[in-house]
Write a protein that holds these residues in place. Structure first.
Motif, PDB file in Angstrom:
ATOM      1  N   ALA A 138      -0.337  -6.696   9.894  1.00 28.19           N
ATOM      2  CA  ALA A 138       0.069  -5.382   9.695  1.00 28.19           C
ATOM      3  C   ALA A 138       0.165  -4.639   9.862  1.00 28.19           C
ATOM      4  N   THR A 139      -1.177  -3.862   9.540  1.00 31.57           N
ATOM      5  CA  THR A 139      -1.948  -2.784   9.269  1.00 31.57           C
ATOM      6  C   THR A 139      -2.328  -2.437  11.352  1.00 31.57           C
ATOM      7  N   GLU A 181      -8.854   3.668  12.263  1.00 29.53           N
ATOM      8  CA  GLU A 181      -9.632   2.861  12.994  1.00 29.53           C
ATOM      9  C   GLU A 181     -10.447   2.306  11.465  1.00 29.53           C
ATOM     10  N   GLN A 182     -10.918   3.395  10.164  1.00 27.29           N
ATOM     11  CA  GLN A 182     -11.057   2.700   8.817  1.00 27.29           C
ATOM     12  C   GLN A 182     -10.196   2.365   8.327  1.00 27.29           C
ATOM     13  N   ILE A 183      -8.861   2.391   8.105  1.00 30.01           N
ATOM     14  CA  ILE A 183      -8.355   1.307   7.386  1.00 30.01           C
ATOM     15  C   ILE A 183      -7.833   0.087   8.116  1.00 30.01           C
ATOM     16  N   ARG A 184      -7.800   0.383   9.579  1.00 29.67           N
ATOM     17  CA  ARG A 184      -8.309  -1.416  10.094  1.00 29.67           C
ATOM     18  C   ARG A 184      -9.253  -2.068   9.713  1.00 29.67           C
ATOM     19  N   ARG A 185     -10.441  -1.368   9.725  1.00 30.16           N
ATOM     20  CA  ARG A 185     -11.309  -1.747   9.475  1.00 30.16           C
ATOM     21  C   ARG A 185     -11.709  -2.785   8.524  1.00 30.16           C
ATOM     22  N   ALA A 186     -11.094  -1.533   6.725  1.00 23.08           N
ATOM     23  CA  ALA A 186     -10.870  -2.196   5.213  1.00 23.08           C
ATOM     24  C   ALA A 186      -9.991  -3.083   5.777  1.00 23.08           C
ATOM     25  N   ALA A 187      -9.289  -3.213   6.071  1.00 18.85           N
ATOM     26  CA  ALA A 187      -7.619  -4.290   5.947  1.00 18.85           C
ATOM     27  C   ALA A 187      -8.540  -5.379   6.567  1.00 18.85           C
ATOM     28  N   LEU A 188      -9.204  -5.331   7.673  1.00 13.14           N
ATOM     29  CA  LEU A 188      -9.719  -6.534   8.599  1.00 13.14           C
ATOM     30  C   LEU A 188     -11.037  -7.025   7.410  1.00 13.14           C
ATOM     31  N   SER A 189     -11.820  -6.503   6.173  1.00 17.15           N
ATOM     32  CA  SER A 189     -13.522  -6.873   5.716  1.00 17.15           C
ATOM     33  C   SER A 189     -12.374  -8.000   4.919  1.00 17.15           C
ATOM     34  N   ILE A 190     -11.263  -7.718   4.396  1.00 16.47           N
ATOM     35  CA  ILE A 190     -10.907  -8.403   3.469  1.00 16.47           C
ATOM     36  C   ILE A 190     -10.818  -9.902   3.366  1.00 16.47           C
ATOM     37  N   PRO A 191     -10.064  -9.719   4.293  1.00 20.73           N
ATOM     38  CA  PRO A 191     -10.490 -11.493   4.621  1.00 20.73           C
ATOM     39  C   PRO A 191     -11.522 -11.719   5.198  1.00 20.73           C
ATOM     40  N   GLU A 212      -6.052   0.641   0.086  1.00 23.86           N
ATOM     41  CA  GLU A 212      -5.038   1.210  -0.941  1.00 23.86           C
ATOM     42  C   GLU A 212      -5.199   2.989  -1.331  1.00 23.86           C
ATOM     43  N   SER A 213      -6.433   3.273  -0.554  1.00 25.67           N
ATOM     44  CA  SER A 213      -6.419   4.664  -0.751  1.00 25.67           C
ATOM     45  C   SER A 213      -5.971   5.262   0.429  1.00 25.67           C
ATOM     46  N   LEU A 214      -6.319   4.886   1.286  1.00 27.40           N
ATOM     47  CA  LEU A 214      -6.362   5.621   2.845  1.00 27.40           C
ATOM     48  C   LEU A 214      -4.597   5.056   3.026  1.00 27.40           C
ATOM     49  N   LEU A 215      -3.814   4.143   2.710  1.00 27.68           N
ATOM     50  CA  LEU A 215      -2.676   4.486   3.089  1.00 27.68           C
ATOM     51  C   LEU A 215      -1.958   5.384   1.909  1.00 27.68           C
ATOM     52  N   THR A 216      -2.458   5.081   0.966  1.00 30.12           N
ATOM     53  CA  THR A 216      -2.021   6.867  -0.214  1.00 30.12           C
ATOM     54  C   THR A 216      -2.247   7.898   1.056  1.00 30.12           C
ATOM     55  N   PHE A 217      -3.144   7.699   1.257  1.00 31.12           N
ATOM     56  CA  PHE A 217      -3.803   8.880   2.574  1.00 31.12           C
ATOM     57  C   PHE A 217      -2.782   9.497   3.694  1.00 31.12           C
ATOM     58  N   LEU A 218      -2.553   8.562   4.105  1.00 29.17           N
ATOM     59  CA  LEU A 218      -1.435   8.595   5.413  1.00 29.17           C
ATOM     60  C   LEU A 218       0.080   8.400   5.282  1.00 29.17           C
ATOM     61  N   GLY A 219       0.837   8.134   4.481  1.00 29.33           N
ATOM     62  CA  GLY A 219       1.760   8.514   3.706  1.00 29.33           C
ATOM     63  C   GLY A 219       1.962   9.718   2.970  1.00 29.33           C
ATOM     64  N   GLU A 250       8.911   4.121   4.127  1.00 33.19           N
ATOM     65  CA  GLU A 250       9.257   2.692   3.815  1.00 33.19           C
ATOM     66  C   GLU A 250       7.465   1.677   4.541  1.00 33.19           C
ATOM     67  N   ALA A 251       6.956   2.215   5.379  1.00 33.04           N
ATOM     68  CA  ALA A 251       5.955   1.002   6.169  1.00 33.04           C
ATOM     69  C   ALA A 251       4.868   1.015   4.785  1.00 33.04           C
ATOM     70  N   SER A 252       4.202   2.346   4.461  1.00 36.20           N
ATOM     71  CA  SER A 252       3.459   2.605   3.751  1.00 36.20           C
ATOM     72  C   SER A 252       3.820   2.004   2.574  1.00 36.20           C
ATOM     73  N   ASP A 253       4.750   1.731   2.051  1.00 36.52           N
ATOM     74  CA  ASP A 253       5.036   1.266   0.693  1.00 36.52           C
ATOM     75  C   ASP A 253       5.659  -0.305   1.128  1.00 36.52           C
ATOM     76  N   LEU A 254       5.388  -0.997   1.711  1.00 41.30           N
ATOM     77  CA  LEU A 254       5.596  -2.085   2.206  1.00 41.30           C
ATOM     78  C   LEU A 254       3.863  -3.316   2.031  1.00 41.30           C
ATOM     79  N   LEU A 255       2.764  -2.516   3.132  1.00 43.19           N
ATOM     80  CA  LEU A 255       1.658  -2.216   3.133  1.00 43.19           C
ATOM     81  C   LEU A 255       1.563  -2.399   1.313  1.00 43.19           C
ATOM     82  N   MET A 256       1.222  -1.188   0.662  1.00 42.52           N
ATOM     83  CA  MET A 256       0.904  -0.943  -0.604  1.00 42.52           C
ATOM     84  C   MET A 256       1.222  -2.103  -1.608  1.00 42.52           C
ATOM     85  N   ALA A 257       2.707  -2.210  -1.464  1.00 46.00           N
ATOM     86  CA  ALA A 257       2.778  -3.429  -2.450  1.00 46.00           C
ATOM     87  C   ALA A 257       2.108  -4.950  -1.858  1.00 46.00           C
ATOM     88  N   ASP A 258       2.139  -5.216  -1.070  1.00 45.31           N
ATOM     89  CA  ASP A 258       0.878  -6.075  -0.445  1.00 45.31           C
ATOM     90  C   ASP A 258      -0.515  -6.007  -0.771  1.00 45.31           C
TER      91      ASP A 258
END
Length: 140
Positions: free
Chosen positions: A19-20, A36-46, A76-83, A91-99
């Motif tokens: 989704a990110t 790029e940074q948020i994509r790498r961070a999100a992929l780093s979790i799984p 979480e921090s990058l979503l806050t920044f981008l939002g 709406e996209a930021s809020d949904l991703l943040m909840a996840d």
């Protein structure tokens, strides 16, 4: 550890990474580094959950879970920044943040289940609290 793909937290983190990836493809010019940074961070979790699950010792697995928790905090921090900058629709930021908050809770639970405790930090700054429950998701 068995098949990491059977873990609910891995499944949720994998979906967050996908989704990110999709959400950040639409960012305005000038946000490519954050994308790029948020994509790498999100992929780093799984990815860290997968790598950690292959370790024989629980302490090693807990270390990878801790890295995944750190990556979730980065998302979480990058979503806050981008939002806040208006680069990502609210709406996209809020949904991703909840996840990501849900995933962080699951990661804390998994870390407890494998016997990993949070690293002790000096008390100069507040410790990293477990995330608070998020507001219910609006239905689509």
């Amino acid at each position: 550890m068995g098949d990491y793909r059977q873990l609910r937290v891995w499944q949720a983190a994998h979906q967050l990474a996908c989704a990110t990836q999709l959400a950040t493809q639409q960012l305005p010019r000038g946000y490519s580094e954050a994308a790029e940074q948020i994509r790498r961070a999100a992929l780093s979790i799984p990815t860290n959950l997968a790598e950690g699950s292959s370790r024989r010792r629980d302490a090693d697995y807990a270390r990878y879970i801790n890295i995944a928790i750190g990556s979730a905090a980065e998302v979480e921090s990058l979503l806050t920044f981008l939002g806040d900058c208006g680069a990502l629709p609210r709406e996209a930021s809020d949904l991703l943040m909840a996840d990501v908050l849900s995933i962080r809770r699951m990661l804390f639970e998994l870390r407890s289940a494998v016997g990993g405790s949070p690293a002790r930090r000096p008390q100069a700054a507040p410790s990293d609290p477990e995330p608070t429950p998020e507001a219910p998701r609006p239905s689509s």
